[in-house]
Design a protein around this motif. Structure first.
Motif, PDB file in Angstrom:
ATOM      1  N   SER B  43       0.813  -1.221   0.000  1.00  0.00           N
ATOM      2  CA  SER B  43       0.000   0.000   0.000  1.00  0.00           C
ATOM      3  C   SER B  43       0.844   1.268   0.000  1.00  0.00           C
ATOM      4  O   SER B  43       0.525   2.239  -0.689  1.00  0.00           O
ATOM      5  N   SER B  44       1.947   1.257   0.778  1.00  0.00           N
ATOM      6  CA  SER B  44       2.761   2.470   0.876  1.00  0.00           C
ATOM      7  C   SER B  44       3.382   2.806  -0.478  1.00  0.00           C
ATOM      8  O   SER B  44       3.442   3.966  -0.879  1.00  0.00           O
ATOM      9  N   THR B  45       3.837   1.758  -1.183  1.00  0.00           N
ATOM     10  CA  THR B  45       4.419   1.968  -2.511  1.00  0.00           C
ATOM     11  C   THR B  45       3.366   2.493  -3.476  1.00  0.00           C
ATOM     12  O   THR B  45       3.596   3.447  -4.224  1.00  0.00           O
ATOM     13  N   VAL B  46       2.198   1.857  -3.445  1.00  0.00           N
ATOM     14  CA  VAL B  46       1.109   2.265  -4.324  1.00  0.00           C
ATOM     15  C   VAL B  46       0.744   3.717  -4.056  1.00  0.00           C
ATOM     16  O   VAL B  46       0.593   4.522  -4.976  1.00  0.00           O
ATOM     17  N   HIS B  47       0.656   4.066  -2.774  1.00  0.00           N
ATOM     18  CA  HIS B  47       0.284   5.419  -2.376  1.00  0.00           C
ATOM     19  C   HIS B  47       1.251   6.448  -2.968  1.00  0.00           C
ATOM     20  O   HIS B  47       0.848   7.454  -3.559  1.00  0.00           O
ATOM     21  N   ARG B  48       2.543   6.162  -2.828  1.00  0.00           N
ATOM     22  CA  ARG B  48       3.569   7.086  -3.299  1.00  0.00           C
ATOM     23  C   ARG B  48       3.585   7.184  -4.834  1.00  0.00           C
ATOM     24  O   ARG B  48       3.643   8.283  -5.408  1.00  0.00           O
ATOM     25  N   LEU B  49       3.503   6.031  -5.489  1.00  0.00           N
ATOM     26  CA  LEU B  49       3.565   6.036  -6.955  1.00  0.00           C
ATOM     27  C   LEU B  49       2.326   6.689  -7.570  1.00  0.00           C
ATOM     28  O   LEU B  49       2.415   7.403  -8.564  1.00  0.00           O
ATOM     29  N   ILE B  50       1.166   6.452  -6.960  1.00  0.00           N
ATOM     30  CA  ILE B  50      -0.054   7.101  -7.444  1.00  0.00           C
ATOM     31  C   ILE B  50       0.109   8.615  -7.356  1.00  0.00           C
ATOM     32  O   ILE B  50      -0.244   9.349  -8.275  1.00  0.00           O
ATOM     33  N   GLN B  51       0.705   9.071  -6.229  1.00  0.00           N
ATOM     34  CA  GLN B  51       0.903  10.508  -6.073  1.00  0.00           C
ATOM     35  C   GLN B  51       1.778  11.077  -7.184  1.00  0.00           C
ATOM     36  O   GLN B  51       1.465  12.110  -7.777  1.00  0.00           O
ATOM     37  N   ASP B  52       2.872  10.350  -7.497  1.00  0.00           N
ATOM     38  CA  ASP B  52       3.760  10.780  -8.589  1.00  0.00           C
ATOM     39  C   ASP B  52       2.996  10.825  -9.912  1.00  0.00           C
ATOM     40  O   ASP B  52       3.152  11.755 -10.696  1.00  0.00           O
ATOM     41  N   LEU B  53       2.198   9.809 -10.146  1.00  0.00           N
ATOM     42  CA  LEU B  53       1.462   9.730 -11.413  1.00  0.00           C
ATOM     43  C   LEU B  53       0.400  10.821 -11.496  1.00  0.00           C
ATOM     44  O   LEU B  53       0.193  11.401 -12.562  1.00  0.00           O
ATOM     45  N   VAL B  54      -0.278  11.100 -10.383  1.00  0.00           N
ATOM     46  CA  VAL B  54      -1.293  12.158 -10.369  1.00  0.00           C
ATOM     47  C   VAL B  54      -0.628  13.522 -10.598  1.00  0.00           C
ATOM     48  O   VAL B  54      -1.116  14.343 -11.369  1.00  0.00           O
ATOM     49  N   ASP B  55       0.516  13.737  -9.916  1.00  0.00           N
ATOM     50  CA  ASP B  55       1.232  15.014 -10.077  1.00  0.00           C
ATOM     51  C   ASP B  55       1.545  15.290 -11.537  1.00  0.00           C
ATOM     52  O   ASP B  55       1.470  16.419 -12.005  1.00  0.00           O
ATOM     53  N   TRP B  56       1.882  14.255 -12.251  1.00  0.00           N
ATOM     54  CA  TRP B  56       2.293  14.409 -13.654  1.00  0.00           C
ATOM     55  C   TRP B  56       1.098  14.410 -14.612  1.00  0.00           C
ATOM     56  O   TRP B  56       1.180  14.914 -15.724  1.00  0.00           O
ATOM     57  N   GLY B  57      -0.014  13.838 -14.191  1.00  0.00           N
ATOM     58  CA  GLY B  57      -1.184  13.775 -15.065  1.00  0.00           C
ATOM     59  C   GLY B  57      -1.411  12.410 -15.694  1.00  0.00           C
ATOM     60  O   GLY B  57      -2.310  12.243 -16.508  1.00  0.00           O
ATOM     61  N   GLY B  58      -0.581  11.443 -15.321  1.00  0.00           N
ATOM     62  CA  GLY B  58      -0.758  10.085 -15.842  1.00  0.00           C
ATOM     63  C   GLY B  58      -2.013   9.429 -15.282  1.00  0.00           C
ATOM     64  O   GLY B  58      -2.657   8.610 -15.920  1.00  0.00           O
ATOM     65  N   LEU B  59      -2.363   9.805 -14.054  1.00  0.00           N
ATOM     66  CA  LEU B  59      -3.632   9.401 -13.442  1.00  0.00           C
ATOM     67  C   LEU B  59      -4.375  10.667 -13.029  1.00  0.00           C
ATOM     68  O   LEU B  59      -3.760  11.696 -12.786  1.00  0.00           O
ATOM     69  N   GLU B  60      -5.700  10.571 -12.937  1.00  0.00           N
ATOM     70  CA  GLU B  60      -6.505  11.675 -12.417  1.00  0.00           C
ATOM     71  C   GLU B  60      -7.374  11.154 -11.288  1.00  0.00           C
ATOM     72  O   GLU B  60      -7.818  10.011 -11.315  1.00  0.00           O
ATOM     73  N   ARG B  61      -7.618  12.029 -10.296  1.00  0.00           N
ATOM     74  CA  ARG B  61      -8.438  11.658  -9.151  1.00  0.00           C
ATOM     75  C   ARG B  61      -9.863  12.084  -9.460  1.00  0.00           C
ATOM     76  O   ARG B  61     -10.104  13.215  -9.861  1.00  0.00           O
ATOM     77  N   THR B  62     -10.836  11.186  -9.273  1.00  0.00           N
ATOM     78  CA  THR B  62     -12.224  11.544  -9.533  1.00  0.00           C
ATOM     79  C   THR B  62     -12.806  12.221  -8.293  1.00  0.00           C
ATOM     80  O   THR B  62     -12.182  12.218  -7.227  1.00  0.00           O
ATOM     81  N   SER B  63     -14.008  12.787  -8.433  1.00  0.00           N
ATOM     82  CA  SER B  63     -14.609  13.491  -7.295  1.00  0.00           C
ATOM     83  C   SER B  63     -14.917  12.530  -6.142  1.00  0.00           C
ATOM     84  O   SER B  63     -15.010  12.939  -4.992  1.00  0.00           O
ATOM     85  N   GLU B  64     -15.033  11.228  -6.449  1.00  0.00           N
ATOM     86  CA  GLU B  64     -15.274  10.248  -5.377  1.00  0.00           C
ATOM     87  C   GLU B  64     -13.973   9.695  -4.791  1.00  0.00           C
ATOM     88  O   GLU B  64     -13.997   8.703  -4.045  1.00  0.00           O
ATOM     89  N   GLY B  65     -12.838  10.269  -5.190  1.00  0.00           N
ATOM     90  CA  GLY B  65     -11.573   9.817  -4.640  1.00  0.00           C
ATOM     91  C   GLY B  65     -11.028   8.553  -5.282  1.00  0.00           C
ATOM     92  O   GLY B  65     -10.118   7.925  -4.746  1.00  0.00           O
ATOM     93  N   ARG B  66     -11.618   8.169  -6.421  1.00  0.00           N
ATOM     94  CA  ARG B  66     -11.068   7.033  -7.154  1.00  0.00           C
ATOM     95  C   ARG B  66     -10.093   7.562  -8.208  1.00  0.00           C
ATOM     96  O   ARG B  66      -9.876   8.771  -8.319  1.00  0.00           O
ATOM     97  N   TYR B  67      -9.501   6.668  -8.973  1.00  0.00           N
ATOM     98  CA  TYR B  67      -8.500   7.099  -9.964  1.00  0.00           C
ATOM     99  C   TYR B  67      -8.854   6.581 -11.356  1.00  0.00           C
ATOM    100  O   TYR B  67      -9.447   5.518 -11.504  1.00  0.00           O
ATOM    101  N   CYS B  68      -8.509   7.373 -12.363  1.00  0.00           N
ATOM    102  CA  CYS B  68      -8.645   6.923 -13.745  1.00  0.00           C
ATOM    103  C   CYS B  68      -7.440   7.407 -14.547  1.00  0.00           C
ATOM    104  O   CYS B  68      -6.672   8.248 -14.090  1.00  0.00           O
TER     105      CYS B  68
END
Lengths: 270, 270
Positions: B43-68
């Motif tokens: 989970s900790s790795t996923v948490h950190r990598l998701i943050q990196d990906l969101v920062d860059w725009g590779g992932l986006e956070r939805t209004s319900e807190g999910r990711y796409c």
């Protein structure tokens, strides 16, 4: 710290993504040294990260030893709701517009202070090029941009209004007051136009489509030679398409999955 | 070692890419815990990598807190020559086929042992769905797959011929000998068909297009209800489109850049 490079504040992931970003709209093939130059990363880091990206399919090696963006990356990106998912729902409306007008038809979303083209169907009319899907247009000078800007948050609008408004042609709106009035008009009329404001000789006309929260809003436009087409007709056509897409996105129908669910029979003897 | 995680043999980059891969054709939105489950990463790795990906725009956070999958990733991927570049050149041919037939029109490339759909224009005919761009079809059971397989390297063909050939319908070719004969026929005729072999009631007909080295080969197909359309006519139409695309890809014309080159006037006073 495990998983972090020695350079503070810049993760390995962000470096790998920086490498992907080195591939621009006009430079779709790069050598390793060109990537190192474009990213400012040390050659050894670039070498290692390129290898990771190639192994996964994010980059592909050409026969001349250069690199280009890989098919695998495109496949993952095709799962983006806000671009490819939107595009899938919009295609029937875009095709109808193209059939009726034979003009360029554009579909765009707001991203990072610009209008990102999600789809472009090339028209048969003699109009200047406007790039292709994956390209970007300025918000204050394009019809799709004005529609997206007019319907974005007041905060965002103020940021754009207070920033520099580049004049692409003598017709581009470059003052905050004029743009503010124009955006109010777009909201009132439900449609935006750009007459010679981005490219001389080119007129576009755009309307809004709104989707569910995860998709947001999009703009559809018709683009043709200035004066060659009835502007009222263009306005009605894009507004109809925009409303049609809004209805389609709101519909309860199950979205078609990317891959078909195939019946898998037990393998027969071979 | 800097830039590597503590787990041996698996780089940080590959972990970030694994996260992107968790988004499948049927699951375009995931929560953080779903991503952790799908990737098998802590989970900790996923948490950190998701943050990196969101920062860059590779992932986006939805209004319900999910990711796409993010728009930025799609934008980079639109620079892939072998998919989006090919698609841009192919669109006029695909649109013509669609105008004439009103059937589904597919464009596919070979990738990882399957046919990857680069484009699909949805037909108005009452045919079963075949997925959409970004989806995949099996090589031995689809018309585009047979065309790509018939023109791939002998080594690759042998690997497919010796692997399990899944029977999707009673009409699917599931023996190596029959498939070998079929591929020889495809090479001789210049066109492949799949009649009820992947989906009952659905017939497709595909032809080859070849491009420069960095683009490789592609297959175009027409797909309609079995028996509803003249098969000879379908064959002639796809062959013509395939040859037209081959000529277009060989042409010396400069490819249009993704973003237009806009004249940038000096910003006027505001």
């Amino acid at each position: 710290m495990a998983g972090r490079n020695t350079s503070p504040g810049r993760s390995v992931t962000s470096k790998a993504l920086t490498i992907l970003e080195a591939f621009t709209g006009e430079r779709v093939e790069l050598s390793m040294s060109e990537i190192a130059r474009a990213t400012g990363l040390p050659s050894s880091t670039v070498h290692r990260l390129i290898q990771d990206l190639v192994d996964w399919g994010g980059l592909e090696r050409t026969s001349e030893g250069r690199y280009c963006v890989g098919v695998r990356l495109w496949e993952i990106a095709a799962r983006s709701t806000r671009t490819y998912g939107l595009r899938e729902a919009a295609m029937p409306f875009l095709q109808s517009l193209w059939e009726v007008t034979r003009a360029h038809i554009l579909l765009a979303v707001l991203d990072g202070g610009e209008a990102l083209l999600v789809e472009k169907i090339t028209g048969t009319t003699d109009v200047p090029p406007v790039g292709r899907a994956g390209g970007r247009l300025p918000l204050h000078a394009s019809a799709v941009g004005k529609v997206l800007l007019a319907h974005s948050s007041p905060d965002f609008q103020e940021r754009v209004l207070s920033g520099p408004l580049i004049g692409y042609t003598p017709a581009t709106i470059v003052t905050a007051e004029t743009l503010r009035l124009e955006l109010a008009r777009v909201r009132r009329d439900g449609v935006a136009t750009s007459e010679d404001e981005l490219t001389p000789g080119s007129t576009s006309c755009a309307a809004l489509a709104t989707g569910p929260a995860e998709m947001g809003m999009a703009a559809i436009s018709i683009l043709g030679t200035t004066g060659a087409r009835d502007l009222r007709e263009m306005k009605i056509l894009v507004q109809t398409a925009g409303r049609g897409l809004t209805h389609a996105l709101a519909g309860p129908g199950p979205r078609q999955p990317i891959s078909p669910r195939l019946p898998r029979a037990v393998p027969r003897t071979r």
